[in-house]
Enzyme design. Structure first.
Site, short mmCIF file in Angstrom:
data_model
loop_
_atom_site.label_atom_id
_atom_site.label_comp_id
_atom_site.label_asym_id
_atom_site.label_seq_id
_atom_site.Cartn_x
_atom_site.Cartn_y
_atom_site.Cartn_z
N HIS A 109 0.94 5.13 1.07
CA HIS A 109 0.32 6.18 1.88
C HIS A 109 0.41 7.49 1.10
O HIS A 109 1.50 7.84 0.60
CB HIS A 109 1.08 6.39 3.19
CG HIS A 109 1.04 5.25 4.16
ND1 HIS A 109 0.24 5.26 5.28
CD2 HIS A 109 1.70 4.06 4.18
CE1 HIS A 109 0.42 4.14 5.96
NE2 HIS A 109 1.31 3.39 5.32
N HIS A 125 0.84 -1.21 0.00
CA HIS A 125 0.00 0.00 0.00
C HIS A 125 0.86 1.25 0.00
O HIS A 125 1.91 1.29 0.63
CB HIS A 125 -0.96 0.02 1.20
CG HIS A 125 -0.30 -0.17 2.53
ND1 HIS A 125 0.11 -1.40 2.99
CD2 HIS A 125 0.02 0.72 3.50
CE1 HIS A 125 0.65 -1.27 4.19
NE2 HIS A 125 0.62 0.01 4.53
#
Ligand code: 5GP
Ligand code: ZN
Length: 133
Positions: free
Chosen positions: A100, A98
């Site tokens: 950010h 992922h």
């Protein structure tokens, strides 16, 4: 399925979706650095960036850029940080790749990370090891 983000992608855990397409989901981080802090994830489970294929990485980056543009346009964000905690040693808690995307405010007091000085010859030594030929 034990992965938290796979559960979010499957809709088994609710999330505030910022963007979704066939291969990518972006949703609000539950504990934001600042309001709007968004996580961009591939829908296919990859643990880290090395595992992910190049088209997936490119698609994520495209969406990261869209999210940043939305911050600037809709929140008047003066800047934002991008971060990937790639592997547990780098602080990765959820083992599903992922990105950010973190809106920054002027004088919000956040200092991303402390820096060091190179010792004698250390820059050349590390450069010789990591240089891509
Ligand atoms: P990591 O340290 O793995 O890069 O960060 C994982 C992020 O996921 C953290 O910033 C954390 O706040 C966020 N997070 C953890 N659990 C949930 C959840 O259930 N929902 C959402 N939206 N974010 C979560
Ligand atoms: Zn997953």
């Amino acid at each position: 399925m034990s992965c938290l983000f796979c559960k979010i992608i499957a809709g088994q855990i609710p999330s505030y979706k910022v963007y979704e397409d066939e291969s990518t989901l972006a949703f609000l981080d539950i504990n934001p650095v600042n309001p709007g802090h968004t996580l961009v994830v591939p829908k296919k489970h990859f643990t880290n960036i090395e595992e992910a294929d190049e088209p997936t990485v490119c698609q994520i980056i495209k969406i990261v850029k869209k999210i940043g543009l939305s911050f600037k346009k809709n929140l008047a964000t003066p800047g934002y940080n991008l971060a990937v905690n790639n592997d547990p040693a780098a602080g990765q808690i959820v083992p599903h790749l992922h990105f950010h995307v973190m809106p920054r405010l002027l004088n919000d007091g956040l200092r991303p990370w402390p820096q060091k000085k190179y010792q004698a010859n250390q820059a050349e030594e590390v450069l010789n090891k990591i240089k891509i030929k």
